[in-house]
Design an enzyme around this catalytic site. Structure first.
Site, PDB file in Angstrom:
ATOM      1  N   LYS A 102       0.827  -1.154  -0.091  1.00  0.00           N
ATOM      2  CA  LYS A 102      -0.150  -0.046   0.096  1.00  0.00           C
ATOM      3  C   LYS A 102       0.824   1.266  -0.046  1.00  0.00           C
ATOM      4  O   LYS A 102       1.989   1.201   0.733  1.00  0.00           O
ATOM      5  CB  LYS A 102      -1.014  -0.147   1.137  1.00  0.00           C
ATOM      6  CG  LYS A 102      -1.952   1.111   1.256  1.00  0.00           C
ATOM      7  CD  LYS A 102      -2.625   0.977   2.603  1.00  0.00           C
ATOM      8  CE  LYS A 102      -3.780   1.958   2.832  1.00  0.00           C
ATOM      9  NZ  LYS A 102      -4.741   1.824   3.924  1.00  0.00           N
ATOM     10  N   SER A 123      -9.639   1.872   3.043  1.00  0.00           N
ATOM     11  CA  SER A 123      -8.814   2.726   2.366  1.00  0.00           C
ATOM     12  C   SER A 123      -7.829   1.786   1.415  1.00  0.00           C
ATOM     13  O   SER A 123      -7.210   2.181   0.679  1.00  0.00           O
ATOM     14  CB  SER A 123      -8.102   3.630   3.069  1.00  0.00           C
ATOM     15  OG  SER A 123      -7.213   3.208   3.997  1.00  0.00           O
ATOM     16  N   SER A 168      -9.769  -0.324   7.403  1.00  0.00           N
ATOM     17  CA  SER A 168      -9.224  -0.366   6.135  1.00  0.00           C
ATOM     18  C   SER A 168      -8.390  -1.555   5.534  1.00  0.00           C
ATOM     19  O   SER A 168      -8.033  -1.649   4.446  1.00  0.00           O
ATOM     20  CB  SER A 168      -8.211   0.969   5.936  1.00  0.00           C
ATOM     21  OG  SER A 168      -8.846   2.028   5.818  1.00  0.00           O
TER      22      SER A 168
END
Ligand code: GLN
Length: 484
Positions: free
Chosen positions: A77, A152, A176
């Protein structure tokens, strides 16, 4: 296809010399080339660097070196620092920043032999639930590209679900990891606060953030958690507690374990198909020998409000460093104040600005006691609810999300609706306990994954993983693939 393999299947093949790390990496790169035009899980990736790491792994494999992730391609990420790689947090404000160092989790992955590659898309600074708040375009759900992958860490979930990598890392502040894992049909685990070092994770809300794995099955989550965990002197909130052998906990035997079903979670707003899938999972647990106990978490209703005070307060403080002076895409001004406001005005997207404004407000004198201080007290009540429940149960089972993946654009104009999609995941972060999402079925039309959430005691990851694994192995859900 090699890119579809789990960590355990791939490492077994690599160890037997049946395949090379280069072939496995190339298979992931080929899949990215084939599908990422429609999924957009990656902001960027450096194919040449990934292949160079694969060559080095193949040399070690040939020399008989043994490491838990040797030759396994793992994507990251865009909120974690990887030396010499871009680090943007899916924001414009960082400009062309590249990280001068590795996050602790990245050091650990590299030391374990992984091929660490790619920058996965996310909501800007991890603020969001759909990956629509990215300055680099939205990510799409591999099961239906009209829909969002969650957020997210939407890029991480979509990349794993679309077999563009073997596993991925994400971060979880209010859901997330678990929410996008549920919506994309993979396994996502948020460790207990303090289990994994946050050094090198760009901070959103420091008292809530944890890094964790996205994987294709529960065994891989256990393997990766073992690699990522441990005390780190560079993160004073990481806990000096030994790291268990997590895969060893996956015995398949859950007889007599007590599983709590919180009555506050199976209520209004819960989609009928999600409810039916969770009910069926609970039944399966009873068949497998677990004892199902109804429990109460009485302060559940206050979790979302409490989270949006604490998380925004911490975010407003953490994001003050993006000022155009030390780093960032600077916009010049006549004086420092103008420079700050122009830089931050141009660099941050609307959701990040909303959070900074909310957070600054709840911390301001006059409102601090009414909002921030009170939220901290409610947070303690929420944690105490869990600690009390864990006196009688070994873990808790809930839906991960109230609905399956929603359509892109459906909630982006209504922040409150978006915030409510994390209603089942947020309490876990406020309480500092561990949680994971494991696939538990599909909606029918369209066919979309549904996630089951397990919540474990502080440092109770072994029991939580054992329960998730026993369920997974007795159901077919994790074997299904999106048609791409
Ligand atoms: N969706 C939640 C938020 O917008 C949680 C995000 C996260 O866990 N990083 O804050």
């Amino acid at each position: 296809m090699l890119n579809q393999l789990t960590i355990s299947a791939l490492t077994a093949k690599l160890a037997r010399g049946e395949v090379s790390a280069r072939e496995a990496t190339q298979a992931c790169l080929d899949q990215i080339a084939r599908v990422d035009g429609k999924i957009h899980a990656f902001i960027s990736h450096d194919a040449a660097d990934a292949l160079a790491q694969a060559e080095a792994a193949d040399q070690e494999l040939a020399a008989g070196v043994q490491k838990p992730l040797l030759g396994v391609p793992i994507a990251v990420k865009d909120v974690l620092a990887v030396k010499d790689q871009p680090l943007n947090c899916a924001s414009k404000i960082l400009g062309n920043f590249t990280s001068p160092y590795d996050a602790t989790v990245i050091e650990k992955l590299k030391a374990a032999g992984a091929i660490v590659f790619g920058r996965l898309n996310m909501d800007e600074f991890a603020m969001g639930s759909s990956t629509e708040n990215s300055a680099f375009g939205t990510t799409r759900n591999p099961w239906d590209t009209d829909r969002i992958p969650g957020g997210s860490s939407g890029g991480s979930a979509a990349a794993v679900a679309a077999d563009e990598c073997i596993a991925a890392l994400g971060s979880d502040t209010g859901g997330s990891i678990r929410q996008p894992a549920a919506l994309c049909g993979c396994v996502g685990l948020k460790p207990t606060y303090g289990r994994v070092s946050r050094y090198g994770l760009v901070a959103f809300a420091s008292s809530l953030d944890q890094i964790g794995p996205f994987t294709k099955d529960v065994r891989d989550a256990a393997t990766l958690l073992g690699v990522l965990s441990g005390h780190d002197l560079r993160d004073s909130t990481s806990v000096p507690q030994p790291v268990p052998d997590y895969p060893a906990a996956l015995t398949g035997n859950i007889k007599g374990l007590k599983l709590g079903l919180p009555k506050e979670y199976m209520v209004g707003g819960l989609d009928a198909e999600v409810k039916a899938a969770v009910d069926a999972a609970v039944k399966k647990y009873a068949e497998l020998g677990a004892e199902i106990v109804e429990i109460s978490l009485p302060h559940t209703d206050y979790a979302v409000a409490t989270y949006y005070i604490i998380a925004t307060a911490e975010a407003s403080a953490n994001l003050a460093r993006f000022d155009g002076i030390r780093y960032c895409a600077r916009v010049d001004g006549a004086d420092p104040i103008e420079l700050y406001s122009k830089t931050r005005g141009a660099g941050f997207g609307p959701e990040v600005k909303r959070r900074i404004i909310l957070g600054t407000y709840v911390l301001s004198s006059g409102y601090y006691d009414a909002y921030y201080l009170r939220a901290q007290k409610v947070r303690t009540l929420i944690r105490n609810d869990f600690l009390k429940a864990f006196e009688t149960v070994d873990a808790i089972v809930t839906p991960t999300t109230p609905t399956a993946a929603f359509k892109a654009g459906e909630k982006s104009g209504d922040p409150l609706q978006m915030y409510l999609s994390d209603i089942f995941t947020i309490s876990c972060n406020l309480a500092g306990i561990c949680g994971l999402s494991v696939p538990c079925g599909f909606t029918q039309n369209p066919k979309l994954p549904i996630g089951l959430q397990l919540l474990g005691k502080p440092f109770g990851e072994e029991t939580m993983l054992k329960l998730a694994h026993a369920y997974e192995q007795s159901t077919p859900w994790h074997q299904e693939k999106a048609a791409l």
